[in-house]
Each structure stands twice: as C-alpha cells, then as structure tokens.
Design a protein around this motif. Structure first.
Motif, PDB file in Angstrom:
ATOM      1  N   PHE A 125       0.839  -1.188   0.000  1.00 35.49           N
ATOM      2  CA  PHE A 125       0.000   0.000   0.000  1.00 35.49           C
ATOM      3  C   PHE A 125       0.883   1.251   0.000  1.00 35.49           C
ATOM      4  O   PHE A 125       2.096   1.170   0.230  1.00 35.49           O
ATOM      5  N   PRO A 126       0.291   2.421  -0.245  1.00 32.31           N
ATOM      6  CA  PRO A 126       1.098   3.649  -0.227  1.00 32.31           C
ATOM      7  C   PRO A 126       1.861   3.859   1.080  1.00 32.31           C
ATOM      8  O   PRO A 126       2.988   4.352   1.080  1.00 32.31           O
ATOM      9  N   GLU A 127       1.252   3.471   2.206  1.00 29.09           N
ATOM     10  CA  GLU A 127       1.966   3.528   3.482  1.00 29.09           C
ATOM     11  C   GLU A 127       2.913   2.327   3.536  1.00 29.09           C
ATOM     12  O   GLU A 127       2.472   1.176   3.559  1.00 29.09           O
ATOM     13  N   PRO A 128       4.248   2.551   3.564  1.00 28.77           N
ATOM     14  CA  PRO A 128       5.213   1.449   3.381  1.00 28.77           C
ATOM     15  C   PRO A 128       5.077   0.305   4.378  1.00 28.77           C
ATOM     16  O   PRO A 128       5.343  -0.841   4.044  1.00 28.77           O
ATOM     17  N   GLY A 129       4.671   0.597   5.596  1.00 30.54           N
ATOM     18  CA  GLY A 129       4.606  -0.470   6.592  1.00 30.54           C
ATOM     19  C   GLY A 129       3.415  -1.391   6.434  1.00 30.54           C
ATOM     20  O   GLY A 129       3.386  -2.475   7.023  1.00 30.54           O
ATOM     21  N   ASN A 130       2.428  -0.982   5.665  1.00 31.86           N
ATOM     22  CA  ASN A 130       1.198  -1.774   5.532  1.00 31.86           C
ATOM     23  C   ASN A 130       1.323  -2.802   4.408  1.00 31.86           C
ATOM     24  O   ASN A 130       1.879  -2.502   3.351  1.00 31.86           O
ATOM     25  N   ARG A 131       0.761  -3.983   4.633  1.00 34.02           N
ATOM     26  CA  ARG A 131       0.816  -5.028   3.614  1.00 34.02           C
ATOM     27  C   ARG A 131      -0.197  -6.116   3.947  1.00 34.02           C
ATOM     28  O   ARG A 131      -0.617  -6.265   5.110  1.00 34.02           O
ATOM     29  N   ILE A 132      -0.593  -6.845   2.932  1.00 34.87           N
ATOM     30  CA  ILE A 132      -1.372  -8.066   3.116  1.00 34.87           C
ATOM     31  C   ILE A 132      -0.632  -9.174   2.382  1.00 34.87           C
ATOM     32  O   ILE A 132      -0.219  -9.003   1.235  1.00 34.87           O
ATOM     33  N   ILE A 133      -0.451 -10.307   3.051  1.00 43.68           N
ATOM     34  CA  ILE A 133       0.329 -11.408   2.500  1.00 43.68           C
ATOM     35  C   ILE A 133      -0.600 -12.578   2.199  1.00 43.68           C
ATOM     36  O   ILE A 133      -1.398 -12.994   3.042  1.00 43.68           O
ATOM     37  N   ALA A 134      -0.474 -13.107   0.991  1.00 42.73           N
ATOM     38  CA  ALA A 134      -1.236 -14.289   0.580  1.00 42.73           C
ATOM     39  C   ALA A 134      -0.310 -15.502   0.573  1.00 42.73           C
ATOM     40  O   ALA A 134       0.743 -15.479  -0.069  1.00 42.73           O
ATOM     41  N   THR A 135      -0.710 -16.557   1.284  1.00 43.46           N
ATOM     42  CA  THR A 135       0.111 -17.758   1.400  1.00 43.46           C
ATOM     43  C   THR A 135      -0.712 -18.985   1.030  1.00 43.46           C
ATOM     44  O   THR A 135      -1.365 -19.593   1.879  1.00 43.46           O
ATOM     45  N   PRO A 136      -0.714 -19.385  -0.237  1.00 46.01           N
ATOM     46  CA  PRO A 136      -1.437 -20.595  -0.634  1.00 46.01           C
ATOM     47  C   PRO A 136      -0.599 -21.845  -0.377  1.00 46.01           C
ATOM     48  O   PRO A 136       0.631 -21.788  -0.410  1.00 46.01           O
ATOM     49  N   LYS A 160      -3.864 -18.618   3.265  1.00 50.25           N
ATOM     50  CA  LYS A 160      -3.871 -17.685   4.397  1.00 50.25           C
ATOM     51  C   LYS A 160      -3.752 -16.278   3.836  1.00 50.25           C
ATOM     52  O   LYS A 160      -2.945 -16.012   2.942  1.00 50.25           O
ATOM     53  N   TRP A 161      -4.549 -15.367   4.370  1.00 49.97           N
ATOM     54  CA  TRP A 161      -4.596 -13.975   3.909  1.00 49.97           C
ATOM     55  C   TRP A 161      -4.459 -13.117   5.156  1.00 49.97           C
ATOM     56  O   TRP A 161      -5.395 -12.958   5.921  1.00 49.97           O
ATOM     57  N   ILE A 162      -3.243 -12.614   5.402  1.00 49.24           N
ATOM     58  CA  ILE A 162      -2.979 -11.919   6.660  1.00 49.24           C
ATOM     59  C   ILE A 162      -2.532 -10.488   6.400  1.00 49.24           C
ATOM     60  O   ILE A 162      -1.586 -10.239   5.651  1.00 49.24           O
ATOM     61  N   ALA A 163      -3.243  -9.563   7.011  1.00 51.77           N
ATOM     62  CA  ALA A 163      -2.961  -8.141   6.866  1.00 51.77           C
ATOM     63  C   ALA A 163      -2.130  -7.666   8.053  1.00 51.77           C
ATOM     64  O   ALA A 163      -2.454  -7.960   9.203  1.00 51.77           O
ATOM     65  N   GLY A 164      -1.061  -6.940   7.756  1.00 46.23           N
ATOM     66  CA  GLY A 164      -0.228  -6.340   8.799  1.00 46.23           C
ATOM     67  C   GLY A 164      -0.210  -4.831   8.644  1.00 46.23           C
ATOM     68  O   GLY A 164       0.331  -4.312   7.667  1.00 46.23           O
ATOM     69  N   PHE A 165      -0.813  -4.136   9.601  1.00 44.17           N
ATOM     70  CA  PHE A 165      -0.883  -2.681   9.584  1.00 44.17           C
ATOM     71  C   PHE A 165      -0.359  -2.163  10.933  1.00 44.17           C
ATOM     72  O   PHE A 165      -1.115  -2.068  11.907  1.00 44.17           O
ATOM     73  N   PRO A 166       0.932  -1.855  11.032  1.00 40.62           N
ATOM     74  CA  PRO A 166       1.533  -1.496  12.322  1.00 40.62           C
ATOM     75  C   PRO A 166       0.852  -0.322  13.023  1.00 40.62           C
ATOM     76  O   PRO A 166       0.798  -0.277  14.255  1.00 40.62           O
ATOM     77  N   GLY A 167       0.310   0.609  12.266  1.00 39.89           N
ATOM     78  CA  GLY A 167      -0.322   1.763  12.889  1.00 39.89           C
ATOM     79  C   GLY A 167      -1.584   1.446  13.649  1.00 39.89           C
ATOM     80  O   GLY A 167      -2.074   2.283  14.432  1.00 39.89           O
ATOM     81  N   ASN A 168      -2.133   0.256  13.433  1.00 42.67           N
ATOM     82  CA  ASN A 168      -3.352  -0.121  14.154  1.00 42.67           C
ATOM     83  C   ASN A 168      -3.179  -0.073  15.663  1.00 42.67           C
ATOM     84  O   ASN A 168      -4.134   0.194  16.407  1.00 42.67           O
TER      85      ASN A 168
END
Length: 320
Positions: free
Chosen positions: A45-56, A69-77
């Motif tokens: 995403f535009p915010e560098p720390g944010n991402r969602i990882i897909a792991t089939p 597995k679909w895991i979102a990591g948003f440190p600002g949360n």
C-alpha cells in the motif's frame, strides 16, 4: 462451509504437544514431497509499513487439505487500539476444490508460529538432555506470550528461569501464574540476552539492534526475523530455516547474511533436515540460529486440526 473465530479456537483448547506434533508431521509430509507451496505474495500500500500477504498451500499426509492464508499487517493499528495483524484462512477439499471452512482467527497465526518454534525447541532440548533451560523472550505481545506458554508446556521442569523484555513496561500480572515465580522482567535486552540459553525474538522492531553473539550453545528463535545485526550471528554455523526461497528475501536477517557475509543455501539446514535427518548432530553444543519465515503448510495443518476439533465438539457456525 464452517466458520470459526478466535472464541471457537479458544474453546477447542491449546495442546502444545499436539500442535508441535502436527507441525512436525507437516515437515515429514513436505520432506516426502506431499505438498505444494508457492512463494508468498505481498500486496503493498502507499503507506510502506502496511501489507497483506497471501500464502497458498497444499499439504498431503493423513489429513490432506489445500487453502490460503490472507494476513494483513498494519503497524499503525496499535496506536488506535486495534490488532496489528488480521488473519483469515480458507480451507478447500483437495479432491474437488470445495471450500470447507473459513477461519477468521488472529490466534491461529500465533499458534502456528509457536508450534513451529516448538519443533525446533524440542529438537534442541533433546540434543542437550542434561541442560536446564533459561528462557528469554524479547517482545511481550501476543506472539511472545504464546511462545512462553509453548516453552513452559514442552520443557516442563527443565525450564528453570524466564526473563522478559519489552520496550513498553510489562505488568508482572500479565505473566501466567504458573511460571510467575521463576520470571524476571529485564530493564535492558542485553541482560536477558547474556543470561538466557533460549532466546525468542517476538518483536515488530523497525531497526535491528542485537549486535553481539549469544552465549555459546544458545538457541536463537528468530521469530520476528529482523532483530539481529549481521555481525551478531555471522559466526553461527548451525543456521536452520523452514525454506531458503522464502526466508532469503524481504529484508530478513538471513537475506542480510546472504548479501553481507555470503551465506548460501548450501550453508543452512532446513526443518526437514532437523526432523528427518537429525541435523543438530553435526553441530554438537553449538549455537543454533532458527529463522522460520512461516510456511503455508503449517497454517493449513493447524487450521485443519481446529476444524476437525470443531466438528467433534459442535463448535463454529455452518454457512450455507
């Protein structure tokens, strides 16, 4: 289709011996070639720390399953009082592709991480049967707490001492009562690092900070993958990974060792080498550096276990 959330997983219960055994069985199936695991895909995403990882992944063995597995990591949360990560898993029948279950469970991510660490911990402890364990955990978030639970369950009376460290103050009451009497809270990570024989890094550190070698013969459970400066671990021969292709990328400590110190795939051992070929035998008494990137086969195996438990116990919600 079965729907499960964290409350259902909690009700089903956590048996660390069983979960570590499930992870170990997944390693054996992988070693037999009964799996498929494409590289993870990172949605940024535009915010560098944010991402969602897909792991089939597909995992064979006694309970064949496929899924993602679909895991979102948003440190600002965290600043907003929300979890940093949001985890979802879909399971499919590998015979016909039918979706079997949807699990919206942050807890599963931590259970998987700690169960895989448990495979490494048991092998390390078995290779040093007369050694008492002094555990240090850096990072007292959900992953760190689950690692303490796992270590206490698998080590039993061999776990003589626990030291915790976090940048934020740790409430002593947050330590499980069963181990509170043998737990200390350190004011500096170095104090923990220098006195512990098993060290688990469970942080979301933005910068690497561990710049010195661990005590000889230690086990470094590098769960967060980005805590060690290369000079602190460059001399370690016993480097264990789950999968070289996965872990030697995305700015991990392994990738830095590869670029700066020439670490190669042939220099490391895998979880399959550990479980199926007693890899620690060639590193008797040496420091062990464990780097698990987190393979989808483990998420699928653990999720499948909880789906079977849910069916047995009548847990979850049946979706049309």
């Amino acid at each position: 289709m079965l729907y499960l959330n964290d409350s259902h997983i909690t009700e089903a219960g956590v048996d660390w011996v069983k979960l570590a055994g499930i992870a170990e069985d997944a390693v054996r199936a992988m070693d037999r070639g009964e799996y498929a695991a494409p590289l993870k895909t990172y949605l940024r995403f535009p915010e560098p720390g944010n991402r969602i990882i897909a792991t089939p992944a597909y995992l064979g063995g006694s309970h064949p399953l496929a899924g993602i597995k679909w895991i979102a990591g948003f440190p600002g949360n965290i600043k907003n009082g929300q979890p940093r990560a949001h985890n979802a898993i879909i399971l499919n029948d590998p015979e016909n592709g039918l979706p079997l279950a949807f699990l919206r469970c942050n807890l599963l991510n931590g259970l998987r991480a700690a169960a895989v660490s448990g495979v490494m911990l048991r092998a390390y402890a078995d290779s040093r049967p007369d050694q008492d364990i002094r555990l240090g955990i850096i990072g007292w978030g959900p992953i760190g707490r689950l690692h303490l639970d796992m270590c206490a369950a698998l080590l039993g009376s061999r776990l003589k001492e626990i030291t915790l460290y976090d940048l934020r103050d740790i409430d002593p009451q947050s330590v499980p009562e069963a181990v509170r009497g043998r737990t200390a809270i350190a004011s500096d990570w170095r104090k923990l690092y220098r006195r512990s024989s098993v060290i688990a890094t469970c942080t979301v550190s933005a910068e690497r900070y561990i710049d010195e070698p661990a005590a000889p013969g230690s086990l470094l459970l590098n769960v967060s993958l980005r805590d060690f400066k290369p000079e602190g671990v460059a001399g370690v021969r016993a480097v264990i990974v789950d999968d070289w292709r996965e872990v030697c990328r995305e700015n991990t400590d392994i990738e830095l060792l590869h670029f700066r110190h020439g670490l190669r795939e042939e220099d490391v051992r895998t979880l399959a080498d550990l479980v199926c070929r007693d890899a620690l035998a060639e590193f008797s008494g040496e420091t062990v550096f464990f780097n698990p990137m987190g393979l989808g086969i483990f998420d699928i195996a653990i999720a499948g276990h909880y789906c079977r438990e849910a069916v047995k116990r009548g847990l979850g919600i049946e979706l049309p």
